[in-house]
Design an enzyme around this catalytic site. Sequence first.
Site, PDB file in Angstrom:
ATOM      1  N   SER A 110       0.864  -1.183   0.000  1.00 23.47           N
ATOM      2  CA  SER A 110       0.000   0.000   0.000  1.00 23.47           C
ATOM      3  C   SER A 110       0.897   1.228   0.000  1.00 23.47           C
ATOM      4  O   SER A 110       2.070   1.146   0.396  1.00 23.47           O
ATOM      5  CB  SER A 110      -0.862  -0.016   1.266  1.00 23.47           C
ATOM      6  OG  SER A 110      -1.435   1.246   1.495  1.00 23.47           O
ATOM      7  N   TYR A 128      -1.992  -0.738  10.636  1.00 19.95           N
ATOM      8  CA  TYR A 128      -2.097  -1.061   9.219  1.00 19.95           C
ATOM      9  C   TYR A 128      -0.853  -0.571   8.469  1.00 19.95           C
ATOM     10  O   TYR A 128      -0.260  -1.310   7.680  1.00 19.95           O
ATOM     11  CB  TYR A 128      -3.367  -0.443   8.623  1.00 19.95           C
ATOM     12  CG  TYR A 128      -3.515  -0.710   7.134  1.00 19.95           C
ATOM     13  CD1 TYR A 128      -3.792  -1.998   6.665  1.00 19.95           C
ATOM     14  CD2 TYR A 128      -3.370   0.312   6.198  1.00 19.95           C
ATOM     15  CE1 TYR A 128      -3.918  -2.253   5.301  1.00 19.95           C
ATOM     16  CE2 TYR A 128      -3.495   0.063   4.840  1.00 19.95           C
ATOM     17  CZ  TYR A 128      -3.767  -1.215   4.399  1.00 19.95           C
ATOM     18  OH  TYR A 128      -3.887  -1.476   3.047  1.00 19.95           O
TER      19      TYR A 128
HETATM   20  N1  LIG Z   1      -8.734  -0.605  -1.240  1.00 17.77           N
HETATM   21  C1  LIG Z   1      -7.712   0.158  -0.948  1.00 17.77           C
HETATM   22  O1  LIG Z   1      -7.844   1.390  -0.864  1.00 17.77           O
HETATM   23  C2  LIG Z   1      -6.349  -0.432  -0.769  1.00 17.77           C
HETATM   24  C3  LIG Z   1      -5.247   0.448  -0.793  1.00 17.77           C
HETATM   25  C4  LIG Z   1      -3.981  -0.087  -0.621  1.00 17.77           C
HETATM   26  C5  LIG Z   1      -3.823  -1.442  -0.436  1.00 17.77           C
HETATM   27  N2  LIG Z   1      -4.913  -2.271  -0.390  1.00 17.77           N
HETATM   28  C6  LIG Z   1      -4.678  -3.690  -0.159  1.00 17.77           C
HETATM   29  O2  LIG Z   1      -5.244  -4.415  -1.224  1.00 17.77           O
HETATM   30  C7  LIG Z   1      -5.532  -5.752  -0.798  1.00 17.77           C
HETATM   31  C8  LIG Z   1      -6.914  -6.141  -1.269  1.00 17.77           C
HETATM   32  O3  LIG Z   1      -7.858  -5.320  -0.613  1.00 17.77           O
HETATM   33  P1  LIG Z   1      -9.145  -4.743  -1.347  1.00 17.77           P
HETATM   34  O4  LIG Z   1      -9.024  -3.267  -1.377  1.00 17.77           O
HETATM   35  O5  LIG Z   1      -9.425  -5.463  -2.596  1.00 17.77           O
HETATM   36  O6  LIG Z   1     -10.244  -5.037  -0.219  1.00 17.77           O
HETATM   37  P2  LIG Z   1     -11.445  -6.090  -0.152  1.00 17.77           P
HETATM   38  O7  LIG Z   1     -12.414  -5.818  -1.247  1.00 17.77           O
HETATM   39  O8  LIG Z   1     -11.930  -6.024   1.267  1.00 17.77           O
HETATM   40  O9  LIG Z   1     -10.730  -7.493  -0.423  1.00 17.77           O
HETATM   41  C9  LIG Z   1      -9.949  -8.136   0.546  1.00 17.77           C
HETATM   42  C10 LIG Z   1      -9.788  -9.583   0.148  1.00 17.77           C
HETATM   43  O10 LIG Z   1      -8.952 -10.242   1.122  1.00 17.77           O
HETATM   44  C11 LIG Z   1      -9.608 -11.422   1.561  1.00 17.77           C
HETATM   45  N3  LIG Z   1      -9.237 -11.746   2.933  1.00 17.77           N
HETATM   46  C12 LIG Z   1      -9.213 -10.920   4.008  1.00 17.77           C
HETATM   47  N4  LIG Z   1      -8.871 -11.596   5.110  1.00 17.77           N
HETATM   48  C13 LIG Z   1      -8.667 -12.888   4.733  1.00 17.77           C
HETATM   49  C14 LIG Z   1      -8.312 -14.075   5.407  1.00 17.77           C
HETATM   50  N5  LIG Z   1      -8.085 -14.100   6.728  1.00 17.77           N
HETATM   51  N6  LIG Z   1      -8.200 -15.223   4.707  1.00 17.77           N
HETATM   52  C15 LIG Z   1      -8.430 -15.231   3.367  1.00 17.77           C
HETATM   53  N7  LIG Z   1      -8.767 -14.146   2.669  1.00 17.77           N
HETATM   54  C16 LIG Z   1      -8.892 -12.983   3.337  1.00 17.77           C
HETATM   55  C17 LIG Z   1     -11.103 -11.119   1.414  1.00 17.77           C
HETATM   56  O11 LIG Z   1     -11.835 -12.323   1.233  1.00 17.77           O
HETATM   57  P3  LIG Z   1     -12.852 -12.992   2.304  1.00 17.77           P
HETATM   58  O12 LIG Z   1     -13.438 -11.881   3.135  1.00 17.77           O
HETATM   59  O13 LIG Z   1     -13.852 -13.686   1.430  1.00 17.77           O
HETATM   60  O14 LIG Z   1     -11.994 -13.925   3.053  1.00 17.77           O
HETATM   61  C18 LIG Z   1     -11.118 -10.310   0.127  1.00 17.77           C
HETATM   62  O15 LIG Z   1     -11.159 -11.170  -0.987  1.00 17.77           O
HETATM   63  C19 LIG Z   1      -5.338  -5.743   0.725  1.00 17.77           C
HETATM   64  O16 LIG Z   1      -4.094  -6.317   1.046  1.00 17.77           O
HETATM   65  C20 LIG Z   1      -5.351  -4.258   1.072  1.00 17.77           C
HETATM   66  O17 LIG Z   1      -4.617  -3.978   2.245  1.00 17.77           O
HETATM   67  C21 LIG Z   1      -6.151  -1.778  -0.562  1.00 17.77           C
END
Ligand SMILES: NC(=O)c1ccc[n+]([C@@H]2O[C@H](COP(=O)([O-])OP(=O)(O)OC[C@H]3O[C@@H](n4cnc5c(N)ncnc54)[C@H](OP(=O)(O)O)[C@@H]3O)[C@@H](O)[C@H]2O)c1
Length: 254
Positions: A133, A147
């Site tokens: 991130s 985080y």
């Molecule tokens: N959105 C942003 O602004 C942003 C910015 C920078 C970085 N990121 C990073 O991008 C990545 C993806 O996030 P996203 O934005 O796409 O959010 P999201 O829509 O909430 O997706 C998160 C994914 O991670 C999975 N997950 C979470 N905990 C888990 C666990 N214990 N075991 C297995 N799967 C798990 C969730 O699946 P289930 O709930 O079905 O398990 C979901 O598929 C993360 O690492 C986040 O920190 C996001």
Amino acid sequence: MKNYCLITGASSGIGREFARNLAKDYNLILVARREDRLLELSKELDTECVIKTLDVSKRENILVFFEELKNYKIEVFINNAGFGDCGSFLETDIDKELRMIDTNVTALYLLDKLILKKMKEDNIKGYVLNVGSIAGILRCGPYMSQYYATKSYVVSLTLGIRRELKEGKTGIYIGCLCPGPVNTEFNKVADVKFALKGISPEKCAKYALKKMFKKKAVIVPSASIRFILFFRRYLTINALSRMVSKQQKRKIYE
Ligand SMILES: NC(=O)c1ccc[n+]([C@@H]2O[C@H](COP(=O)([O-])OP(=O)(O)OC[C@H]3O[C@@H](n4cnc5c(N)ncnc54)[C@H](OP(=O)(O)O)[C@@H]3O)[C@@H](O)[C@H]2O)c1
């Protein structure tokens, strides 16, 4: 025959878009806890999909899962599962934060370790993309301290391994995707709203893959965030933490 691409956190957001983009060239191994979401996604995709319902925050789950991967030739690994939390460090929930370390740090580390060793043993010059991130580059994130710290680990680990893989002439790529705000379910899980405008997960995944296949070390998918990172070098740590603190408070208190 197609090789496999493994994606954690494929049930929503950025991970699901990675799956949609990679389905043309790879068979997919899709990991997350919500099976219904993974099944729905697999029906939409025109490639072989292996569904794995797994909580990656439990390290014994990962070890059992890895045994099941023995016969798959994994060429691409998107190490993406993760989540955030927001609030004053003195008040945020200990159990949620420990789960965050187990997911964003321990699981990411363990999967990198096992999959990279497997790629080397299988003699595959593959691609590993860790999802960090912008938080991991900025490092200090008041009101989201935990985080930011987990994502700093991701950036630091990636860059260290990257150098080792290069010096070992393995031909294996590792890089780190460092997005700013992306419109996914992240906010709902972290209980925040963005202080800056987010980009779509489609744009984020497309950009990330383009740069990953060009073997870029750190991938920042939005121009506005690249602009912020450019000016960060002129700020003292105090000025930076004051600025981030102001932004973070807007996410929770306004
Ligand atoms: N959105 C942003 O602004 C942003 C910015 C920078 C970085 N990121 C990073 O991008 C990545 C993806 O996030 P996203 O934005 O796409 O959010 P999201 O829509 O909430 O997706 C998160 C994914 O991670 C999975 N997950 C979470 N905990 C888990 C666990 N214990 N075991 C297995 N799967 C798990 C969730 O699946 P289930 O709930 O079905 O398990 C979901 O598929 C993360 O690492 C986040 O920190 C996001």
